[in-house]
Design an enzyme around this catalytic site. Structure first.
Site, PDB file in Angstrom:
ATOM      1  N   ARG A   1     -13.137  24.689 -63.651  1.00 17.84           N
ATOM      2  CA  ARG A   1     -14.427  23.984 -63.624  1.00 17.84           C
ATOM      3  C   ARG A   1     -15.434  24.812 -62.840  1.00 17.84           C
ATOM      4  O   ARG A   1     -16.554  24.366 -62.586  1.00 17.84           O
ATOM      5  CB  ARG A   1     -14.297  22.608 -62.951  1.00 17.84           C
ATOM      6  CG  ARG A   1     -13.239  21.680 -63.560  1.00 17.84           C
ATOM      7  CD  ARG A   1     -13.667  21.152 -64.898  1.00 17.84           C
ATOM      8  NE  ARG A   1     -12.718  20.181 -65.436  1.00 17.84           N
ATOM      9  CZ  ARG A   1     -11.586  20.494 -66.096  1.00 17.84           C
ATOM     10  NH1 ARG A   1     -11.239  21.763 -66.272  1.00 17.84           N
ATOM     11  NH2 ARG A   1     -10.790  19.526 -66.570  1.00 17.84           N
ATOM     12  N   GLU A  11      -3.383  24.779 -75.165  1.00 20.24           N
ATOM     13  CA  GLU A  11      -2.860  23.664 -74.371  1.00 20.24           C
ATOM     14  C   GLU A  11      -1.576  23.187 -75.040  1.00 20.24           C
ATOM     15  O   GLU A  11      -1.620  22.713 -76.183  1.00 20.24           O
ATOM     16  CB  GLU A  11      -3.908  22.549 -74.334  1.00 20.24           C
ATOM     17  CG  GLU A  11      -3.597  21.431 -73.384  1.00 20.24           C
ATOM     18  CD  GLU A  11      -4.065  21.700 -71.955  1.00 20.24           C
ATOM     19  OE1 GLU A  11      -3.202  21.576 -71.055  1.00 20.24           O
ATOM     20  OE2 GLU A  11      -5.242  22.016 -71.741  1.00 20.24           O
ATOM     21  N   TYR A  22      -5.468  14.589 -64.170  1.00 18.56           N
ATOM     22  CA  TYR A  22      -6.726  13.891 -64.428  1.00 18.56           C
ATOM     23  C   TYR A  22      -6.864  12.557 -63.716  1.00 18.56           C
ATOM     24  O   TYR A  22      -7.881  11.883 -63.822  1.00 18.56           O
ATOM     25  CB  TYR A  22      -6.940  13.717 -65.939  1.00 18.56           C
ATOM     26  CG  TYR A  22      -7.245  15.008 -66.666  1.00 18.56           C
ATOM     27  CD1 TYR A  22      -7.272  15.055 -68.056  1.00 18.56           C
ATOM     28  CD2 TYR A  22      -7.488  16.193 -65.973  1.00 18.56           C
ATOM     29  CE1 TYR A  22      -7.538  16.230 -68.737  1.00 18.56           C
ATOM     30  CE2 TYR A  22      -7.755  17.382 -66.641  1.00 18.56           C
ATOM     31  CZ  TYR A  22      -7.783  17.396 -68.027  1.00 18.56           C
ATOM     32  OH  TYR A  22      -8.046  18.555 -68.698  1.00 18.56           O
TER      33      TYR A  22
END
Lengths: 328, 315
Positions: free
Chosen positions: B73, B180, B290
């Protein structure tokens, strides 16, 4: 033998044991094994909402490693579930003592003191594993009738997943797990679940196992006779590490796809164990067939363990019932 | 009528990187990158250089997602232009270094393609993540990979959402591709997941080699799942979660979620239903990393993207 005579025989063969005082349900001994963390929190919420009467016996709830839970890590300084041997529990605490050693001694005072007459009768330590072990009940002794009867009870009542019993066979003072602080404590290990994740199906199994344990203790204390019989257990024999590069100690292979997720299967000489990154299969070289478990547990890479091996045993437990003044 | 007039001529992809360890506990990429750093034979292809690289070595060393902040990020314009190197969080320093080595992001000197290798605890199978619906090179490449992997399914996730899109490590490249593969617990290496990721990369590099060699790829369509919305767990006033992903939704990545379907199960056994008006396709269901990002799953909608024929531009 007539039915009456058989009944009498069973009654005579019953072992009379003292009533159990209650149970301590411990979650978050490893801070990233989340079923236990959330189950303990839920139980504390229920107690706040409905009072102590929510359970038919005294229940203590404990969040074992609050700092590790906060950071969602297995431990802060050292694995807390190795800190409960008599030696570590009696280590003098200094400023440089690992957090978990300090906390273990606090828990020992709260739930023990280990080895004294004052200990809790029962500790249920709640754990998760990344291995496909269903519900596995782990105990350090092979001769505790109370614990073995609870295991037997859980095996009959829980049908959603396989329920297996693992005995470690340590003398109590050497036993280093949290539950060894109590008289009859055991670990409730449920998997597979990743670290840092709570799966509803796994949580529900763990909750059912805790509820049934409380249920058994209540029934036992109320005079129910629990019939004896055979209990199949797995006894820890040894550990096996991953193949590693001799210099860097990095892995050179992964658990073989044919072994992955097959905890407690029968492993024979020649069966595949590892698939190397260059495509070779490493096979089992053990003389006798053994049962692997904790296959590919995430926390065991740093301990040099790919899986453990166990031997299957059948133990016979007598019928048990609670000691009353008449039967003492 | 031939589609000769509709061929897009693109620059060849000479510089390719494979990133492992952007998250230090996602093991497939870490093992692959380290393996190829030791011996690059498997990833060598004519007409391109392929550099394997560990992006977050300190996190890999501790087998943790990140040290100070999520590297995946951290590639924001603010971070990349920040000064005072010593005062910056580790991952921001690292982002600047990576931007210098493989970028600069948005510049003509940036690497052509970066594959960033990730694992997830979600049951997403093999997933390719794209950040643009108009990158023809990437669309043709994922089409090639999907065909080559069949009958093994490769899903394609498109995150072009203005608010939910994030500044990834791979975004320094002209053609960023996320890999992923799951489900795999953090800190665990599963052989099947490892080998799937390895195979995807093999096909990807084959595609780039063919492209650089002048092969023309005809027009194609790609079925994608476009990110719509982030769904958080129900929480109490202290921010603690009060429910878990419902057993009916758990492991059902890419399957339709309809109004009235079970979504969450509270710790005391109550079911919470999905109340959205439209059918959605959830993914990243119950990803461990998450929880702290307030995300139980993301919803997606199905879309078909069309790509022109492509071939290498002649000099």
């Amino acid at each position: 033998m007539t039915e009456e005579k058989a009944e009498e025989k069973n009654k005579m063969a019953s072992v009379f044991l003292p009533a159990l005082g209650g149970v301590a349900v411990c979650g978050g001994t490893h801070g990233n094994e989340l079923s236990g963390v959330y189950l303990v929190q839920e139980m504390e919420r229920q107690r706040k909402e409905r009072g102590d009467g929510v359970w038919p016996i005294p229940v203590t709830t404990v969040l074992s490693n609050p700092r590790a839970v906060k950071e969602c890590r297995r431990y802060i300084d050292t694995d807390m579930n190795r800190c409960f041997s008599k030696a570590v529990l009696s280590t003098p605490i200094t400023d440089s003592s690992p957090y978990e050693v300090r906390r273990a001694q606090e828990l020992n005072n709260l739930l023990g003191v280990k080895g004294s007459d004052d200990v809790m009768d029962m500790i249920c330590d709640l754990h998760n594993t990344t291995s496909n072990m269903g519900l596995t009940l782990i105990h350090y002794s092979a001769s505790d009738w109370v614990t073995l009867h609870i295991c037997k009870y859980l095996q009959t009542k829980i049908t959603k997943v396989p329920v297996r019993v693992l005995v470690l066979d340590f003398p109590i003072n050497d036993a280093y797990n949290l539950e060894s602080v109590s008289k009859h404590g055991f670990t409730l290990e449920v998997g597979p679940q990743p670290q840092g994740v709570v799966r509803a199906d796994i949580y529900v199994i763990m909750k059912e196992a805790v509820d049934l344990t409380i249920d058994w203790i209540h029934k036992f204390n109320s005079g129910t006779v629990f019939e004896g019989g055979d209990v199949e257990v797995f006894k820890f024999i040894k550990s096996v590490d991953y193949p590693r590069d001799p210099e860097t100690r990095n892995l050179t292979a992964a658990v073989h796809p044919q072994l992955q997720d097959r905890d407690f299967c029968l492993l024979k000489r020649g069966d595949p164990l590892f698939l190397s990154f260059s495509g070779e299969t490493v096979t089992c070289e053990e003389e006798e067939p053994l049962h692997p478990f904790f296959i590919n547990e995430g926390a065991y890479y740093e301990k040099g363990i790919a899986f453990h091996l166990a031997k299957k045993w059948t133990l016979t437990v007598p019928s048990v019932q609670v000691q009353t003044t008449n039967s003492a | 009528m031939s589609s000769r007039t509709n061929i897009s001529c693109l620059q060849e992809a000479k510089r390719v990187a494979i990133f492992g360890g952007t998250h230090g506990n996602e093991m497939s990429g870490i093992v692959l990158a380290n393996m190829w750093i030791q011996n690059a034979t498997e990833i060598e292809r004519k007409g391109l250089v392929c550099k394997p690289f560990i992006t977050n070595p300190r996190a890999v060393e501790k087998c943790t997602r990140y040290i100070d902040t999520d590297l995946n990020r951290a590639f924001t314009p603010e971070n990349l232009s920040a000064s005072e190197l010593e005062a910056l969080p580790y991952e921001v320093q690292r982002a600047k270094e990576i931007n210098q080595m493989f970028g600069p992001k948005g510049g003509s000197d940036a690497y052509d393609v970066i594959f960033d290798l990730h694992n997830t605890t979600s049951n997403m199978g093999s997933t390719l993540i794209l950040e643009s619906s108009t990158d023809l090179f990437n669309l043709q490449m994922v089409h090639y990979i999907k065909k080559a992997m069949a009958p093994h399914t490769c899903s394609v996730l498109l995150n072009e959402h203005p608010q939910l899109k994030y500044s990834t490590t791979r975004s320094v490249a002209k053609h960023p591709v996320g890999l992923e593969v799951g489900p795999q617990p953090q800190g665990v290496l599963r052989s099947n997941v490892f080998e799937s990721m390895r195979t995807i990369l093999k096909h990807a590099l084959d595609f780039i080699e063919l492209f650089n060699n002048g092969v023309e790829f005809p027009p194609c369509t790609v079925n994608v799942f476009r990110v719509q919305e982030r769904m958080d767990y129900p929480r109490d006033t202290n921010g603690n979660i009060t429910a878990m992903v419902h057993p009916h939704l758990q492991d059902c990545d890419w399957e339709p979620l309809n109004r009235g379907d079970p979504m969450f199960l509270t710790f005391d056994g109550r079911t919470i239903l999905y109340e959205g008006a439209n059918t959605v396709y959830p993914t990243f269901i119950n990803e461990a990393a998450y929880y702290e990002k307030q995300q139980a799953f993301v919803t997606t909608c199905r879309e078909i993207l069309a790509a022109n024929a492509i071939r290498k531009a002649f000099k």
